[in-house]
Design an enzyme around this catalytic site. Structure first.
Site, PDB file in Angstrom:
ATOM      1  N   GLU A 142      11.108  76.530  82.197  1.00 51.98           N
ATOM      2  CA  GLU A 142      11.312  77.759  81.409  1.00 51.98           C
ATOM      3  C   GLU A 142      12.472  78.626  81.917  1.00 51.98           C
ATOM      4  O   GLU A 142      12.333  79.816  82.170  1.00 51.98           O
ATOM      5  CB  GLU A 142      10.002  78.567  81.394  1.00 51.98           C
TER       6      GLU A 142
ATOM      7  N   ASN B 110      11.578  71.369  81.805  1.00 56.59           N
ATOM      8  CA  ASN B 110      10.418  71.624  80.950  1.00 56.59           C
ATOM      9  C   ASN B 110      10.484  73.012  80.329  1.00 56.59           C
ATOM     10  O   ASN B 110      10.784  73.994  81.022  1.00 56.59           O
ATOM     11  CB  ASN B 110       9.143  71.511  81.817  1.00 56.59           C
TER      12      ASN B 110
ATOM     13  N   HIS C 296       2.950  73.981  72.805  1.00 57.38           N
ATOM     14  CA  HIS C 296       1.759  74.823  72.623  1.00 57.38           C
ATOM     15  C   HIS C 296       1.763  75.291  71.167  1.00 57.38           C
ATOM     16  O   HIS C 296       2.542  76.179  70.791  1.00 57.38           O
ATOM     17  CB  HIS C 296       1.785  76.015  73.580  1.00 57.38           C
TER      18      HIS C 296
ATOM     19  N   GLU D 154       2.577  69.586  77.378  1.00 54.35           N
ATOM     20  CA  GLU D 154       1.476  70.567  77.462  1.00 54.35           C
ATOM     21  C   GLU D 154       0.833  70.831  76.101  1.00 54.35           C
ATOM     22  O   GLU D 154       0.476  71.942  75.761  1.00 54.35           O
ATOM     23  CB  GLU D 154       1.980  71.883  78.069  1.00 54.35           C
TER      24      GLU D 154
ATOM     25  N   ASP E 248      -1.342  71.601  73.099  1.00 57.11           N
ATOM     26  CA  ASP E 248      -2.649  72.056  72.622  1.00 57.11           C
ATOM     27  C   ASP E 248      -2.410  72.694  71.246  1.00 57.11           C
ATOM     28  O   ASP E 248      -1.291  73.111  70.935  1.00 57.11           O
ATOM     29  CB  ASP E 248      -3.360  73.022  73.581  1.00 57.11           C
TER      30      ASP E 248
HETATM   31  O1  G3I Z   1      -6.743  80.373  91.918  1.00 55.20           O
HETATM   32  C1  G3I Z   1      -6.732  81.804  91.817  1.00 55.20           C
HETATM   33  C2  G3I Z   1      -8.088  82.368  92.241  1.00 55.20           C
HETATM   34  O2  G3I Z   1      -8.288  82.094  93.616  1.00 55.20           O
HETATM   35  C3  G3I Z   1      -8.110  83.878  91.981  1.00 55.20           C
HETATM   36  O3  G3I Z   1      -9.401  84.395  92.288  1.00 55.20           O
HETATM   37  C4  G3I Z   1      -7.778  84.127  90.510  1.00 55.20           C
HETATM   38  C5  G3I Z   1      -7.781  85.608  90.159  1.00 55.20           C
HETATM   39  O4  G3I Z   1      -6.658  86.205  90.749  1.00 55.20           O
HETATM   40  O5  G3I Z   1      -6.463  83.609  90.201  1.00 55.20           O
HETATM   41  C6  G3I Z   1      -6.443  82.195  90.373  1.00 55.20           C
HETATM   42  O6  G3I Z   1      -5.153  81.719  90.057  1.00 55.20           O
HETATM   43  C7  G3I Z   1      -4.865  81.739  88.662  1.00 55.20           C
HETATM   44  C8  G3I Z   1      -4.551  80.292  88.236  1.00 55.20           C
HETATM   45  O7  G3I Z   1      -4.130  80.250  86.867  1.00 55.20           O
HETATM   46  C9  G3I Z   1      -5.742  79.373  88.402  1.00 55.20           C
HETATM   47  O8  G3I Z   1      -6.771  79.790  87.558  1.00 55.20           O
HETATM   48  C10 G3I Z   1      -3.629  82.604  88.460  1.00 55.20           C
HETATM   49  O9  G3I Z   1      -3.965  83.960  88.731  1.00 55.20           O
HETATM   50  C11 G3I Z   1      -3.173  82.490  87.007  1.00 55.20           C
HETATM   51  O10 G3I Z   1      -1.931  83.171  86.855  1.00 55.20           O
HETATM   52  C12 G3I Z   1      -2.926  81.005  86.675  1.00 55.20           C
HETATM   53  O11 G3I Z   1      -2.571  80.931  85.291  1.00 55.20           O
HETATM   54  C13 G3I Z   1      -1.890  79.700  84.966  1.00 55.20           C
HETATM   55  C14 G3I Z   1      -0.527  80.061  84.344  1.00 55.20           C
HETATM   56  O12 G3I Z   1       0.136  78.850  83.943  1.00 55.20           O
HETATM   57  C15 G3I Z   1       0.369  80.782  85.339  1.00 55.20           C
HETATM   58  O13 G3I Z   1       0.593  79.937  86.444  1.00 55.20           O
HETATM   59  C16 G3I Z   1      -2.723  78.941  83.949  1.00 55.20           C
HETATM   60  O14 G3I Z   1      -3.938  78.504  84.568  1.00 55.20           O
HETATM   61  C17 G3I Z   1      -1.948  77.728  83.456  1.00 55.20           C
HETATM   62  O15 G3I Z   1      -2.656  77.073  82.395  1.00 55.20           O
HETATM   63  C18 G3I Z   1      -0.589  78.158  82.915  1.00 55.20           C
HETATM   64  O16 G3I Z   1       0.107  77.017  82.565  1.00 55.20           O
HETATM   65  C19 G3I Z   1       1.440  77.243  82.084  1.00 55.20           C
HETATM   66  C20 G3I Z   1       2.331  76.143  82.650  1.00 55.20           C
HETATM   67  O17 G3I Z   1       2.278  76.149  84.054  1.00 55.20           O
HETATM   68  C21 G3I Z   1       3.751  76.311  82.137  1.00 55.20           C
HETATM   69  N1  G3I Z   1       3.756  76.314  80.652  1.00 55.20           N
HETATM   70  C22 G3I Z   1       2.895  77.339  80.067  1.00 55.20           C
HETATM   71  C23 G3I Z   1       1.459  77.140  80.541  1.00 55.20           C
HETATM   72  C24 G3I Z   1       0.532  78.138  79.907  1.00 55.20           C
HETATM   73  O18 G3I Z   1       0.870  79.445  80.305  1.00 55.20           O
END
Ligand code: G3I
Length: 362
Positions: free
Chosen positions: A174, A215, A251, A280, A282
């Site tokens: 991105e 990506n 997406h 990715e 969905d």
């Molecule tokens: O693991 C921590 C946990 O320990 C903590 O308690 C909790 C609350 O703060 O956060 C947890 O981490 C979160 C993680 O997902 C795992 O659940 C992060 O805050 C959260 O920001 C993260 O979100 C991810 C997001 O990318 C940002 O990294 C989503 O799961 C994930 O599906 C999403 O995926 C992205 C791709 O990487 C790039 N393309 C878009 C896609 C959707 O946004």
């Protein structure tokens, strides 16, 4: 009449994984062992079996380490139906490199081990991104050379650890804004626009055999952003930067970009000698999802997979999750969900059967 090919696919799910970060030191719960079937899935019995003969990798992206240890059906379904996986967060800069001299490989190791135990390929996601960065990096003040050294060390350490075990890396994620301009992330502002070339060169140094992918989202069909991605990767090819392909995140809603435009985009990337990974996918639905919406969703999955199969450079077809039980959609798009091919009870949805039909040549 297409002959049915019986494929022996080892479906052994890891008996135990490394303890999760923050978990008690007691070993994590054992994940049920799937008896590797004497007669492996035929083309009609699993997505990965059906995909095998079509020479395409079907992947489960957004893979989540928690259910891998706490929900046996998660690992069993993933291993049975998919020939590739992408960790959702475990390999991002923040989770894997939380402090300057600290790496946390536990989740990433668990996924790579699980994939190896189940004959699955791994997509590494992602080395350089503007999001999910640790505070020490994002809030640090670095010169260009200092940040280049940090990037090089990070990529050498992470890619080097899994050298030979990762099929493809999303090296940069991105980097382009929706209007086609370069995203002015701290990587861009500190290093300059060549941070992208540098990242790919560092990744190639660390694992010359991994496929190196750029990506992005909302660049699948035609438009300003898609043209900007095309221009960027064309320039990278002309400069001899080691890039192998483009990841189209995909997406979607039930009104995705025009397939003809996506097909044309895939073909112009092929003309550059580049692969395309659907990375990715969905298809989010407004909740509650009725039968008509599920049927429309199935059509999107069917037509998109059929279009990918029609392009020999479309090598991977990866969803972002696979069961509605664990999806990023409801949190990101309130009122929407049900974007995947298995429901919350791991029952296949119409979209699953639509994909099976396409893979089995129907
Ligand atoms: O693991 C921590 C946990 O320990 C903590 O308690 C909790 C609350 O703060 O956060 C947890 O981490 C979160 C993680 O997902 C795992 O659940 C992060 O805050 C959260 O920001 C993260 O979100 C991810 C997001 O990318 C940002 O990294 C989503 O799961 C994930 O599906 C999403 O995926 C992205 C791709 O990487 C790039 N393309 C878009 C896609 C959707 O946004």
């Amino acid at each position: 009449m297409k002959t049915k090919l019986h494929i022996a696919i080892p479906l052994l799910v890891l008996a135990a994984c490394a303890p999760m970060p923050g978990m008690a030191s007691t070993p994590s719960p054992t994940i049920a062992i799937i008896e590797s079937p004497r007669v492996a899935p035929t083309l009609a019995q699993s997505l990965r079996g059906a995909a095998f003969d079509r020479k395409i990798l079907i992947g489960a992206g957004g893979a989540n380490p928690d259910p891998l240890r706490t929900d046996p059906a998660y690992g069993q379904t993933m291993a049975r139906e998919f020939s590739a996986l992408t960790p959702g967060n475990a390999m991002k800069f923040g989770p894997i490199h939380p402090a300057p001299d600290t790496y946390d490989f536990r989740d990433a190791d668990a996924f790579v081990d699980f994939a190896q135990a189940n004959a699955m390929q791994v997509r590494g996601h992602t080395l350089v991104w503007h999001d999910e960065q640790p505070k020490w990096l994002e809030q640090g003040t670095f010169t260009r050379d200092q940040l280049l050294a940090i990037m090089r060390d990070h990529i050498a350490t992470v890619v080097g650890r899994y050298r030979g075990r990762i099929y493809a890396w999303d090296v940069v994620n991105e980097a382009i804004n929706d209007d086609g301009t370069m995203r002015e992330s701290f990587w861009y502002k500190t290093i300059g626009p060549d941070y992208i070339d540098q990242a790919f060169r560092f990744a190639h140094e660390a694992d010359p055999n991994a496929k190196l992918i750029y990506n992005d989202y909302a660049a699948e069909g035609s438009g300003t952003k898609s043209d900007a991605v095309y221009a960027m990767v064309k320039g990278m090819k002309e400069r001899g930067v080691p890039i192998d392909g483009v990841g189209l995140q995909s997406h979607f809603t039930i009104t995705p970009p025009r397939l003809a435009d996506i097909d044309a985009n895939i073909k112009r990337l092929s003309a550059l000698g580049l692969d395309v990974h659907i990375t990715e996918l969905d298809v989010r639905l407004r909740l509650p999802a009725d039968a008509a919406a599920l049927a429309q969703q199935a059509s999107v999955y069917r037509d998109y997979l059929r279009m990918c199969l029609a392009n020999s450079n479309c090598r991977m077809f990866v969803l972002w999750g696979f069961t509605d039980k664990y999806s990023w959609i409801p949190g990101k798009f309130p009122g929407f969900g049900a974007g995947l091919i298995f429901d919350e009870q791991y029952d296949p949805k119409p979209a699953y059967y639509a994909m099976m039909d396409v893979l089995n040549g129907k």
